[in-house]
Design a protein around this motif. Structure first.
Motif, PDB file in Angstrom:
ATOM      1  N   MET A  27       0.828  -1.200   0.000  1.00  0.00           N
ATOM      2  CA  MET A  27       0.000   0.000   0.000  1.00  0.00           C
ATOM      3  C   MET A  27       0.867   1.257   0.000  1.00  0.00           C
ATOM      4  O   MET A  27       0.605   2.207  -0.740  1.00  0.00           O
ATOM      5  N   VAL A  28       1.924   1.250   0.808  1.00  0.00           N
ATOM      6  CA  VAL A  28       2.816   2.411   0.870  1.00  0.00           C
ATOM      7  C   VAL A  28       3.527   2.605  -0.473  1.00  0.00           C
ATOM      8  O   VAL A  28       3.672   3.737  -0.948  1.00  0.00           O
ATOM      9  N   ILE A  29       3.944   1.529  -1.104  1.00  0.00           N
ATOM     10  CA  ILE A  29       4.575   1.628  -2.426  1.00  0.00           C
ATOM     11  C   ILE A  29       3.619   2.271  -3.421  1.00  0.00           C
ATOM     12  O   ILE A  29       4.010   3.152  -4.195  1.00  0.00           O
ATOM     13  N   GLU A  30       2.357   1.859  -3.398  1.00  0.00           N
ATOM     14  CA  GLU A  30       1.363   2.438  -4.300  1.00  0.00           C
ATOM     15  C   GLU A  30       1.173   3.924  -4.031  1.00  0.00           C
ATOM     16  O   GLU A  30       1.049   4.725  -4.963  1.00  0.00           O
ATOM     17  N   VAL A  31       1.144   4.315  -2.752  1.00  0.00           N
ATOM     18  CA  VAL A  31       1.033   5.738  -2.399  1.00  0.00           C
ATOM     19  C   VAL A  31       2.228   6.504  -2.948  1.00  0.00           C
ATOM     20  O   VAL A  31       2.080   7.577  -3.538  1.00  0.00           O
ATOM     21  N   MET A  32       3.409   5.926  -2.797  1.00  0.00           N
ATOM     22  CA  MET A  32       4.618   6.614  -3.248  1.00  0.00           C
ATOM     23  C   MET A  32       4.635   6.786  -4.765  1.00  0.00           C
ATOM     24  O   MET A  32       5.201   7.757  -5.280  1.00  0.00           O
ATOM     25  N   GLN A  33       4.000   5.903  -5.500  1.00  0.00           N
ATOM     26  CA  GLN A  33       3.960   6.003  -6.953  1.00  0.00           C
ATOM     27  C   GLN A  33       3.011   7.085  -7.442  1.00  0.00           C
ATOM     28  O   GLN A  33       3.141   7.562  -8.563  1.00  0.00           O
ATOM     29  N   THR A  34       2.059   7.483  -6.587  1.00  0.00           N
ATOM     30  CA  THR A  34       1.072   8.480  -7.004  1.00  0.00           C
ATOM     31  C   THR A  34       1.308   9.854  -6.381  1.00  0.00           C
ATOM     32  O   THR A  34       0.556  10.782  -6.652  1.00  0.00           O
ATOM     33  N   GLY A  35       2.328   9.964  -5.550  1.00  0.00           N
ATOM     34  CA  GLY A  35       2.664  11.250  -4.950  1.00  0.00           C
ATOM     35  C   GLY A  35       2.471  11.245  -3.450  1.00  0.00           C
ATOM     36  O   GLY A  35       1.477  10.725  -2.951  1.00  0.00           O
ATOM     37  N   TYR A  36       3.434  11.794  -2.750  1.00  0.00           N
ATOM     38  CA  TYR A  36       3.400  11.815  -1.300  1.00  0.00           C
ATOM     39  C   TYR A  36       4.273  12.940  -0.767  1.00  0.00           C
ATOM     40  O   TYR A  36       5.058  13.543  -1.498  1.00  0.00           O
ATOM     41  N   ARG A  37       4.118  13.180   0.538  1.00  0.00           N
ATOM     42  CA  ARG A  37       4.928  14.183   1.231  1.00  0.00           C
ATOM     43  C   ARG A  37       5.301  13.600   2.589  1.00  0.00           C
ATOM     44  O   ARG A  37       4.497  12.935   3.233  1.00  0.00           O
ATOM     45  N   ILE A  38       6.544  13.840   3.000  1.00  0.00           N
ATOM     46  CA  ILE A  38       7.055  13.352   4.280  1.00  0.00           C
ATOM     47  C   ILE A  38       7.304  14.541   5.204  1.00  0.00           C
ATOM     48  O   ILE A  38       7.890  15.539   4.783  1.00  0.00           O
ATOM     49  N   HIS A  39       6.854  14.415   6.439  1.00  0.00           N
ATOM     50  CA  HIS A  39       7.157  15.412   7.472  1.00  0.00           C
ATOM     51  C   HIS A  39       8.084  14.739   8.481  1.00  0.00           C
ATOM     52  O   HIS A  39       7.688  13.780   9.151  1.00  0.00           O
ATOM     53  N   TYR A  40       9.326  15.195   8.543  1.00  0.00           N
ATOM     54  CA  TYR A  40      10.303  14.642   9.490  1.00  0.00           C
ATOM     55  C   TYR A  40      10.078  15.250  10.863  1.00  0.00           C
ATOM     56  O   TYR A  40       9.977  16.464  10.998  1.00  0.00           O
ATOM     57  N   THR A  41      10.014  14.403  11.882  1.00  0.00           N
ATOM     58  CA  THR A  41       9.737  14.873  13.236  1.00  0.00           C
ATOM     59  C   THR A  41      11.010  15.114  14.039  1.00  0.00           C
ATOM     60  O   THR A  41      10.954  15.732  15.092  1.00  0.00           O
ATOM     61  N   GLY A  42      12.142  14.572  13.570  1.00  0.00           N
ATOM     62  CA  GLY A  42      13.383  14.688  14.322  1.00  0.00           C
ATOM     63  C   GLY A  42      13.477  13.687  15.455  1.00  0.00           C
ATOM     64  O   GLY A  42      14.399  13.732  16.264  1.00  0.00           O
ATOM     65  N   ARG A  43      12.522  12.751  15.508  1.00  0.00           N
ATOM     66  CA  ARG A  43      12.520  11.731  16.559  1.00  0.00           C
ATOM     67  C   ARG A  43      12.890  10.377  15.971  1.00  0.00           C
ATOM     68  O   ARG A  43      12.688  10.131  14.791  1.00  0.00           O
ATOM     69  N   THR A  44      13.402   9.507  16.821  1.00  0.00           N
ATOM     70  CA  THR A  44      13.775   8.150  16.434  1.00  0.00           C
ATOM     71  C   THR A  44      13.022   7.169  17.314  1.00  0.00           C
ATOM     72  O   THR A  44      12.889   7.380  18.513  1.00  0.00           O
ATOM     73  N   GLY A  45      12.537   6.081  16.711  1.00  0.00           N
ATOM     74  CA  GLY A  45      11.782   5.068  17.444  1.00  0.00           C
ATOM     75  C   GLY A  45      12.676   4.031  18.102  1.00  0.00           C
ATOM     76  O   GLY A  45      13.908   4.093  18.028  1.00  0.00           O
ATOM     77  N   GLY A  46      12.050   3.064  18.729  1.00  0.00           N
ATOM     78  CA  GLY A  46      12.742   2.040  19.492  1.00  0.00           C
ATOM     79  C   GLY A  46      13.687   1.166  18.690  1.00  0.00           C
ATOM     80  O   GLY A  46      14.644   0.629  19.224  1.00  0.00           O
ATOM     81  N   TYR A  47      13.440   0.999  17.402  1.00  0.00           N
ATOM     82  CA  TYR A  47      14.317   0.198  16.552  1.00  0.00           C
ATOM     83  C   TYR A  47      15.324   1.068  15.800  1.00  0.00           C
ATOM     84  O   TYR A  47      15.949   0.622  14.846  1.00  0.00           O
ATOM     85  N   GLY A  48      15.450   2.333  16.203  1.00  0.00           N
ATOM     86  CA  GLY A  48      16.396   3.235  15.553  1.00  0.00           C
ATOM     87  C   GLY A  48      15.889   3.826  14.250  1.00  0.00           C
ATOM     88  O   GLY A  48      16.650   4.410  13.489  1.00  0.00           O
ATOM     89  N   ARG A  49      14.604   3.700  13.991  1.00  0.00           N
ATOM     90  CA  ARG A  49      14.006   4.218  12.758  1.00  0.00           C
ATOM     91  C   ARG A  49      13.583   5.662  12.947  1.00  0.00           C
ATOM     92  O   ARG A  49      13.089   6.042  14.010  1.00  0.00           O
TER      93      ARG A  49
END
Length: 84
Positions: A27-49
């Motif tokens: 689903m995310v791949i399909e979204v990325m093919q049709t246009g998307y925008r990312i908002h970076y929060t400056g935070r990192t999750g428990g797995y370092g993501r």
């Protein structure tokens, strides 16, 4: 950010979680093919993501769409709905 998506690899607790993760990733791949925008929060999750917010071309929160489709759940949580 604010979601707990199903895991695809060794972090998955069961086969059903891996299936949900694969469908969510598609689903995310399909979204990325049709246009998307990312908002970076400056935070990192428990797995370092990096924790980000992703929006589709219509401005919808992709994390919320993943939740609606059953490929993620709200965070924080205390269960694994794919393996319960």
């Amino acid at each position: 950010m604010d979601i707990d998506a199903a895991e695809t690899d060794s972090k998955a607790s069961c086969a059903a979680e891996r299936v949900a993760a694969a469908k969510g990733a598609q689903m995310v791949i399909e979204v990325m093919q049709t246009g998307y925008r990312i908002h970076y929060t400056g935070r990192t999750g428990g797995y370092g993501r990096d924790l980000v917010k992703m929006y589709n071309s219509d401005g919808q929160d992709v994390g919320q769409l993943l939740i609606q489709q059953g490929f993620a759940q709200p965070w924080p949580n205390s269960s694994n709905p794919w393996c319960d």
